[in-house]
Each structure stands twice: as structure tokens, then as C-alpha cells.
Scaffold this motif. Structure first.
Motif, mmCIF file in Angstrom:
data_model
loop_
_atom_site.group_PDB
_atom_site.id
_atom_site.type_symbol
_atom_site.label_atom_id
_atom_site.label_comp_id
_atom_site.label_asym_id
_atom_site.label_seq_id
_atom_site.Cartn_x
_atom_site.Cartn_y
_atom_site.Cartn_z
ATOM 1 N N VAL A 183 118.578 24.829 9.156
ATOM 2 C CA VAL A 183 118.552 23.618 9.977
ATOM 3 C C VAL A 183 117.255 23.579 10.775
ATOM 4 O O VAL A 183 116.719 24.614 11.167
ATOM 5 N N HIS A 184 116.756 22.370 10.992
ATOM 6 C CA HIS A 184 115.648 22.112 11.911
ATOM 7 C C HIS A 184 116.175 21.232 13.033
ATOM 8 O O HIS A 184 116.854 20.231 12.780
ATOM 9 N N LEU A 185 115.849 21.587 14.268
ATOM 10 C CA LEU A 185 116.263 20.814 15.430
ATOM 11 C C LEU A 185 115.076 20.632 16.375
ATOM 12 O O LEU A 185 114.253 21.540 16.520
ATOM 13 N N LEU A 186 114.985 19.477 17.001
ATOM 14 C CA LEU A 186 113.997 19.224 18.047
ATOM 15 C C LEU A 186 114.782 18.898 19.309
ATOM 16 O O LEU A 186 115.384 17.823 19.419
ATOM 17 N N LEU A 187 114.806 19.838 20.249
ATOM 18 C CA LEU A 187 115.696 19.776 21.403
ATOM 19 C C LEU A 187 114.917 19.906 22.707
ATOM 20 O O LEU A 187 113.879 20.564 22.748
ATOM 21 N N SER A 188 115.458 19.310 23.765
ATOM 22 C CA SER A 188 114.935 19.525 25.109
ATOM 23 C C SER A 188 116.071 19.996 25.997
ATOM 24 O O SER A 188 117.109 19.334 26.075
ATOM 25 N N PRO A 189 115.902 21.154 26.661
ATOM 26 C CA PRO A 189 117.000 21.720 27.441
ATOM 27 C C PRO A 189 117.168 21.139 28.838
ATOM 28 O O PRO A 189 118.031 21.586 29.581
ATOM 29 N N GLY A 190 116.374 20.160 29.216
ATOM 30 C CA GLY A 190 116.511 19.621 30.561
ATOM 31 C C GLY A 190 116.103 20.645 31.603
ATOM 32 O O GLY A 190 115.195 21.445 31.393
ATOM 33 N N ASP A 191 116.805 20.655 32.718
ATOM 34 C CA ASP A 191 116.441 21.548 33.825
ATOM 35 C C ASP A 191 116.925 22.979 33.636
ATOM 36 O O ASP A 191 116.548 23.861 34.411
ATOM 37 N N THR A 192 117.770 23.205 32.645
ATOM 38 C CA THR A 192 118.378 24.528 32.453
ATOM 39 C C THR A 192 117.994 25.080 31.087
ATOM 40 O O THR A 192 118.682 24.815 30.090
ATOM 41 N N PRO A 193 116.902 25.826 30.995
ATOM 42 C CA PRO A 193 116.443 26.312 29.686
ATOM 43 C C PRO A 193 117.455 27.203 28.980
ATOM 44 O O PRO A 193 117.487 27.251 27.749
ATOM 45 N N ALA A 194 118.300 27.906 29.736
ATOM 46 C CA ALA A 194 119.294 28.786 29.111
ATOM 47 C C ALA A 194 120.310 28.012 28.292
ATOM 48 O O ALA A 194 120.963 28.581 27.403
ATOM 49 N N SER A 195 120.439 26.713 28.556
ATOM 50 C CA SER A 195 121.401 25.912 27.799
ATOM 51 C C SER A 195 121.026 25.823 26.326
ATOM 52 O O SER A 195 121.895 25.667 25.461
ATOM 53 N N LEU A 196 119.740 25.955 26.026
ATOM 54 C CA LEU A 196 119.305 25.899 24.637
ATOM 55 C C LEU A 196 119.849 27.099 23.856
ATOM 56 O O LEU A 196 120.379 26.940 22.758
ATOM 57 N N GLY A 197 119.740 28.286 24.430
ATOM 58 C CA GLY A 197 120.291 29.474 23.791
ATOM 59 C C GLY A 197 121.800 29.392 23.641
ATOM 60 O O GLY A 197 122.361 29.811 22.628
ATOM 61 N N ARG A 198 122.471 28.839 24.668
ATOM 62 C CA ARG A 198 123.928 28.700 24.590
ATOM 63 C C ARG A 198 124.326 27.732 23.490
ATOM 64 O O ARG A 198 125.320 27.949 22.778
#
Length: 227
Positions: free
Chosen positions: A54-69
Motif C-alpha cells: 500500500v501507498h499512503l499520503l498522510l498528515s498526522p496533524g498536531d500529534t505525530p504519534a497518531s501516524l504510527g498508531r
């Protein structure tokens, strides 16, 4: 991971094994992506689901740890789903996904194009709109009310109306990418480096306080902010 910066992510099946075998598998993953991005407060700017990655283009907003979660939850859910279907146990994905922080003003639309043209480069379809498991169909083909993608500022700047933005983005995707652009995006992702200019590297160094190894820069994408 940095807050409020887009991240280009790829995650592959373990030993390149099949992750998505039929339409139900693709639909299951996308349903989870839509649910989890709302729950965790992330933005999804582009995606493409291929048979074994899969390829994803994501922005985690103010909480970068949310991307890993998000990535952990997506991987775990899909693994349980496939294991139930096949009556098996074990891992489905490679141990770690790859990611690259993307310079928004110059390379965000270029990364979206790179992601959504994956099936074309793989000779699965002739045109991006023929592939049902990428964000291109949501962005350009589907009625606006069915579109759950988050609109990135570069796409929004393409025009004053939704119709104009869709048409200009379609033209952009159909253009030949500038020399070096594909290699820059691919290399940055594989090496976990930044997708952007040397000035962008300096900006991130100032934010993080870390020295970042750079690599050859491709020609930036032409400005599409037309009148």
C-alpha cells in the motif's frame, strides 16, 4: 515523524506475499482506513492499494504519534482478517513500513500523482481512473458527496471551484513527470529521507535540531496555481 507535515508511506506484504486477493480485501482495508483516520485525527491525502503493498499520503496533524498508531492498527486488523479467512496464523506485513516527509508546496501533488499512477506504471491499467483501489477515483471521478479524502492545500489552490480543481488535477496527472521526479520520490521513500529541496532539508533540520543527510534533487514540479 513531525506534526502537520505530509508523510508518504509504503507498507509491503511479508516477503511480498499477497495482501489483497479480491475486492472484499481492498474494501475491508479502506473501511478501516476511513474509520481510523477519523478516530485518530489524521488526514488522508492520497492512497493506492496494490496486490502486495500500500501507498499512503498522510498528515498526522498536531500529534505525530497518531501516524504510527494508525499504521499499527491497520496492519493488525488486516492481519487478523486474512488469518481468519485462510485459517492460519503469522505475520502478513514486513516488520516496518517506510516513510518520507514531503515538502508540501513543491512535491505534495507530485507525490499524489506518483501514488495514484502506481497501477499504470505496473501495467495493470492504462489510465489512473480505471483502477478502483486508489484515491484518484475519489478525487476526480466520484461525486463530491462520496469523497472522504481530505483536501490538501495544494489541490485546493488549483482552482476556485471543485470542477476546476478536478479538471486541472486530471491534466496534471496526465502530464509527463519532470526528469528526476520519480527517482527522487522513490529514493527518498526507500531511504527514509525527505522528499523536497535542500532548503526544505534545512527547514526540517532547524525544527528537529538534527543533521539530515541529503541526496540529489530532482527538478521541482511546475506551479499549477493558475488564474
Amino acid at each position: 515523524m513531525l506534526p502537520n507535515y505530509p508523510h508518504h508511506i509504503v507498507q509491503r506484504g511479508h516477503n511480498r506475499q499477497v495482501v489483497f486477493a479480491d475486492a472484499r480485501d481492498f474494501e475491508y482495508y479502506l473501511s478501516d482506513l476511513r474509520e481510523l483516520k477519523e478516530a485518530l485525527g489524521l488526514r488522508v491525502y492520497a492512497y493506492c492499494l496494490m496486490t502486495n503493498h500500500v501507498h499512503l499520503l498522510l498528515s498526522p496533524g498536531d500529534t505525530p504519534a497518531s501516524l504510527g498508531r494508525l499504521m499499527k492498527a491497520l496492519a493488525a486488523r488486516m492481519t487478523r482478517y486474512r488469518n481468519r479467512l485462510e485459517g492460519r496464523s503469522g505475520t502478513l506485513w514486513e516488520s516496518r513500513y517506510k516513510s518520507s516527509i514531503v515538502q508540501s508546496d513543491t512535491y505534495l501533488l507530485a507525490c499524489s500523482r506518483y501514488i495514484e499512477l502506481n497501477p499504470v506504471r505496473a501495467h495493470i491499467v492504462l489510465k489512473a481512473e480505471h483502477y478502483p483501489w486508489s484515491s484518484y477515483s475519489l478525487r476526480v471521478v466520484e461525486p463530491t458527496e462520496n469523497n472522504w479524502l481530505d483536501i490538501d492545500p495544494c489541490f485546493e489552490a488549483l482552482g476556485s471551484t471543485e470542477l476546476v480543481r478536478r479538471e486541472r488535477y486530471k491534466e496534471f496527472v496526465e502530464q509527463v513527470a519532470p526528469n528526476g521526479e520519480l527517482d527522487l520520490i522513490r529514493s527518498a521513500l526507500q531511504r527514509g529521507q525527505l522528499t523536497g529541496s535542500s532548503r526544505f532539508v534545512e527547514e526540517i533540520e532547524q525544527i528537529t535540531g538534527l543533521r539530515i543527510t541529503s541526496r540529489g534533487q530532482g527538478r521541482p514540479t511546475k506551479n499549477l496555481n493558475k488564474d
